[in-house]
Write a protein that holds these residues in place. Structure first.
Motif, PDB file in Angstrom:
ATOM      1  N   HIS A  97      -6.629   9.731  52.980  1.00 38.96           N
ATOM      2  CA  HIS A  97      -5.498   8.887  52.966  1.00 38.96           C
ATOM      3  C   HIS A  97      -5.537   7.738  51.352  1.00 38.96           C
ATOM      4  N   LEU A  98      -6.558   8.097  50.356  1.00 43.63           N
ATOM      5  CA  LEU A  98      -6.878   7.616  50.178  1.00 43.63           C
ATOM      6  C   LEU A  98      -6.349   5.946  49.325  1.00 43.63           C
ATOM      7  N   LYS A  99      -6.826   5.370  49.599  1.00 49.92           N
ATOM      8  CA  LYS A  99      -6.557   3.920  48.000  1.00 49.92           C
ATOM      9  C   LYS A  99      -7.706   3.543  47.136  1.00 49.92           C
ATOM     10  N   LYS A 100      -7.010   2.712  46.747  1.00 49.94           N
ATOM     11  CA  LYS A 100      -7.777   2.197  45.863  1.00 49.94           C
ATOM     12  C   LYS A 100      -8.148   1.117  46.697  1.00 49.94           C
ATOM     13  N   VAL A 101      -9.478   0.748  46.161  1.00 48.93           N
ATOM     14  CA  VAL A 101      -9.403  -0.424  46.635  1.00 48.93           C
ATOM     15  C   VAL A 101     -10.743  -1.777  45.480  1.00 48.93           C
ATOM     16  N   LYS A 102     -10.422  -2.134  44.166  1.00 47.46           N
ATOM     17  CA  LYS A 102     -10.928  -2.477  43.149  1.00 47.46           C
ATOM     18  C   LYS A 102     -11.386  -3.717  43.354  1.00 47.46           C
ATOM     19  N   ALA A 103     -13.172  -3.470  43.243  1.00 48.95           N
ATOM     20  CA  ALA A 103     -14.316  -3.973  43.046  1.00 48.95           C
ATOM     21  C   ALA A 103     -14.837  -4.703  41.909  1.00 48.95           C
ATOM     22  N   GLU A 104     -15.918  -5.837  42.506  1.00 50.12           N
ATOM     23  CA  GLU A 104     -15.546  -6.836  40.932  1.00 50.12           C
ATOM     24  C   GLU A 104     -16.294  -6.500  39.310  1.00 50.12           C
ATOM     25  N   ASN A 105     -16.657  -4.922  40.786  1.00 49.76           N
ATOM     26  CA  ASN A 105     -16.893  -3.783  38.639  1.00 49.76           C
ATOM     27  C   ASN A 105     -16.286  -3.422  38.157  1.00 49.76           C
ATOM     28  N   LEU A 106     -14.718  -2.976  38.419  1.00 49.89           N
ATOM     29  CA  LEU A 106     -13.807  -2.836  37.413  1.00 49.89           C
ATOM     30  C   LEU A 106     -13.669  -1.470  37.852  1.00 49.89           C
ATOM     31  N   THR A 107     -14.150  -0.674  39.478  1.00 50.22           N
ATOM     32  CA  THR A 107     -14.179   0.599  40.081  1.00 50.22           C
ATOM     33  C   THR A 107     -13.262   0.311  41.430  1.00 50.22           C
ATOM     34  N   ASP A 108     -12.499   1.489  41.123  1.00 49.87           N
ATOM     35  CA  ASP A 108     -11.420   2.047  41.988  1.00 49.87           C
ATOM     36  C   ASP A 108     -12.044   2.499  43.942  1.00 49.87           C
ATOM     37  N   TYR A 109     -12.970   3.529  43.983  1.00 50.37           N
ATOM     38  CA  TYR A 109     -13.926   3.865  44.709  1.00 50.37           C
ATOM     39  C   TYR A 109     -15.196   3.754  45.199  1.00 50.37           C
ATOM     40  N   GLN A 110     -15.250   2.687  45.065  1.00 49.35           N
ATOM     41  CA  GLN A 110     -17.227   2.453  45.324  1.00 49.35           C
ATOM     42  C   GLN A 110     -17.160   2.107  46.181  1.00 49.35           C
ATOM     43  N   LYS A 111     -16.469   1.837  47.586  1.00 52.45           N
ATOM     44  CA  LYS A 111     -17.250   1.378  47.957  1.00 52.45           C
ATOM     45  C   LYS A 111     -17.043   2.460  48.986  1.00 52.45           C
ATOM     46  N   LEU A 112     -15.999   3.287  48.723  1.00 58.52           N
ATOM     47  CA  LEU A 112     -16.140   5.127  49.804  1.00 58.52           C
ATOM     48  C   LEU A 112     -16.811   5.737  49.013  1.00 58.52           C
ATOM     49  N   SER A 113     -16.876   5.743  48.074  1.00 58.17           N
ATOM     50  CA  SER A 113     -18.554   6.210  48.036  1.00 58.17           C
ATOM     51  C   SER A 113     -19.557   6.141  47.730  1.00 58.17           C
ATOM     52  N   ASN A 114     -19.549   4.952  48.084  1.00 55.09           N
ATOM     53  CA  ASN A 114     -20.709   4.698  48.943  1.00 55.09           C
ATOM     54  C   ASN A 114     -21.339   4.759  50.581  1.00 55.09           C
ATOM     55  N   ASP A 115     -20.134   4.504  51.182  1.00 54.92           N
ATOM     56  CA  ASP A 115     -20.118   4.784  52.605  1.00 54.92           C
ATOM     57  C   ASP A 115     -20.222   6.364  52.547  1.00 54.92           C
ATOM     58  N   LEU A 116     -19.276   7.084  51.790  1.00 55.37           N
ATOM     59  CA  LEU A 116     -19.696   8.667  52.365  1.00 55.37           C
ATOM     60  C   LEU A 116     -21.250   9.480  51.729  1.00 55.37           C
ATOM     61  N   TYR A 117     -21.728   8.996  50.823  1.00 58.11           N
ATOM     62  CA  TYR A 117     -23.208   8.663  50.501  1.00 58.11           C
ATOM     63  C   TYR A 117     -24.189   8.173  51.581  1.00 58.11           C
ATOM     64  N   ASN A 118     -23.564   7.602  52.196  1.00 58.48           N
ATOM     65  CA  ASN A 118     -24.480   7.082  53.350  1.00 58.48           C
ATOM     66  C   ASN A 118     -24.606   7.163  54.676  1.00 58.48           C
ATOM     67  N   THR A 119     -23.016   8.173  54.713  1.00 59.87           N
ATOM     68  CA  THR A 119     -22.988   8.943  55.742  1.00 59.87           C
ATOM     69  C   THR A 119     -24.247   9.158  56.418  1.00 59.87           C
ATOM     70  N   ASP A 120     -24.241   9.139  58.047  1.00 65.29           N
ATOM     71  CA  ASP A 120     -25.377   9.975  58.755  1.00 65.29           C
ATOM     72  C   ASP A 120     -24.973  11.163  59.530  1.00 65.29           C
ATOM     73  N   PHE A 121     -24.748  11.968  58.758  1.00 67.45           N
ATOM     74  CA  PHE A 121     -24.097  13.573  59.746  1.00 67.45           C
ATOM     75  C   PHE A 121     -25.236  14.013  61.297  1.00 67.45           C
ATOM     76  N   SER A 122     -26.074  13.180  61.490  1.00 70.42           N
ATOM     77  CA  SER A 122     -26.911  13.754  62.278  1.00 70.42           C
ATOM     78  C   SER A 122     -26.748  13.541  63.161  1.00 70.42           C
ATOM     79  N   LYS A 123     -25.841  12.279  63.598  1.00 72.82           N
ATOM     80  CA  LYS A 123     -25.498  11.313  64.262  1.00 72.82           C
ATOM     81  C   LYS A 123     -24.201  12.169  64.906  1.00 72.82           C
TER      82      LYS A 123
END
Length: 274
Positions: free
Chosen positions: A225-251
């Motif tokens: 249910h993708l939503k844009k989240v405007k960051a200070e650096n004008l990106t829309d999906y930076q927070k989601l991308s960071n969270d997905l990148y740092n997801t610890d699948f091993s748990k």
């Protein structure tokens, strides 16, 4: 992008990477109500003769409402799926019924494994190579998001398998039957419905694993249910991308394996064959 050294290990024990895709279920030959039953043991002299006989059997079965074909295996008889006929050859096809739960879970494991390989390439790529880093991250996002979605897809599909056809439960004063119970939120499915269906309460017995599954559900919902989240650096999906990148699948993988084992011990079996 924050750096992460996450690998698929948990408490020194490797996390599942591949499981055996078992057929959906065996059946008890003596408990199936039948009006007509016929066992066929065919002495076959050639593969061509066997193919011809099987085609004739499947063709006849396809004409009889309510008829099914069973196959005797070492671990018990199974029902065969009948896939109709091929438009190209006119042949009938049949095979043991698949279990989508195991397929989804195994697909998630494959995608997660791929995401970890891609993450390593991403971290080894020079920071100055923006374009190459972009393409590698696209591959990571594809693999990791698919892994998340299919992990939860396996959980949802397994829940639906556990629902009896005639089951009814009252939720918030409203009576809900199976066709409604398949579309309620995951929280209610696991916390309210399954204890009444099975007499077993996974969240109560495994609160830590349940908390992890809910965390993963939140991430899955953010992805689907993708939503844009405007960051200070004008990106829309930076927070989601960071969270997905740092997801610890091993748990998360062991938590979901624990969920399956809680309700159906032995369902998940590691496949060590290459």
């Amino acid at each position: 992008m924050q750096q992460s050294n996450s690998i698929l290990k948990r408490k020194h024990k490797p996390v599942l990477r591949k499981i055996k895709i078992k057929t959906l279920k065996a059946f008890d030959e003596n408990r199936i109500p039948t009006t007509t039953r016929k066992e066929v043991n065919v002495p076959v002299s050639s593969p061509e003769q066997l193919e011809d006989i099987q085609q004739k059997i499947l063709e006849e079965v396809s004409k009889i409402p309510g008829a099914f074909v069973g196959l005797k295996k070492k671990d018990g008889p199974v029902v065969l799926m009948q896939a109709g006929t091929s438009n190209d050859t006119g042949k009938h096809f049949a095979f043991p019924e698949i279990n989508p739960v195991l397929i989804y879970f195994n697909l998630a494991l494959k995608k997660i494994e791929l995401s970890q390989v891609t993450k390593k390439s991403f971290e080894e790529c020079p920071t100055s190579d923006f374009i190459r880093k972009y393409h590698i991250f696209v591959d990571y996002f594809e693999a990791a998001s698919s892994g998340v979605v299919h992990l939860l897809g396996a959980v949802e599909a397994f829940y639906n398998q556990l629902l009896p056809e005639d089951f009814t439960v009252v939720i918030d004063g409203n009576e809900k039957r199976k066709n409604k119970l398949e579309y309620i939120s995951l929280d209610i499915k696991i916390q309210t419905v399954l204890p009444q269906v099975t007499g077993k309460d996974f969240p109560a017995a495994n609160p830590d694993a349940w908390k992890l599954i809910l965390e993963l559900k939140t991430l899955r919902n953010r992805l689907t249910h993708l939503k844009k989240v405007k960051a200070e650096n004008l990106t829309d999906y930076q927070k989601l991308s960071n969270d997905l990148y740092n997801t610890d699948f091993s748990k998360y993988i062991p938590a979901i394996q624990n969920f399956f084992d809680f309700y159906e011990p032995g369902l998940i079996e590691e496949d060590n064959e290459t």
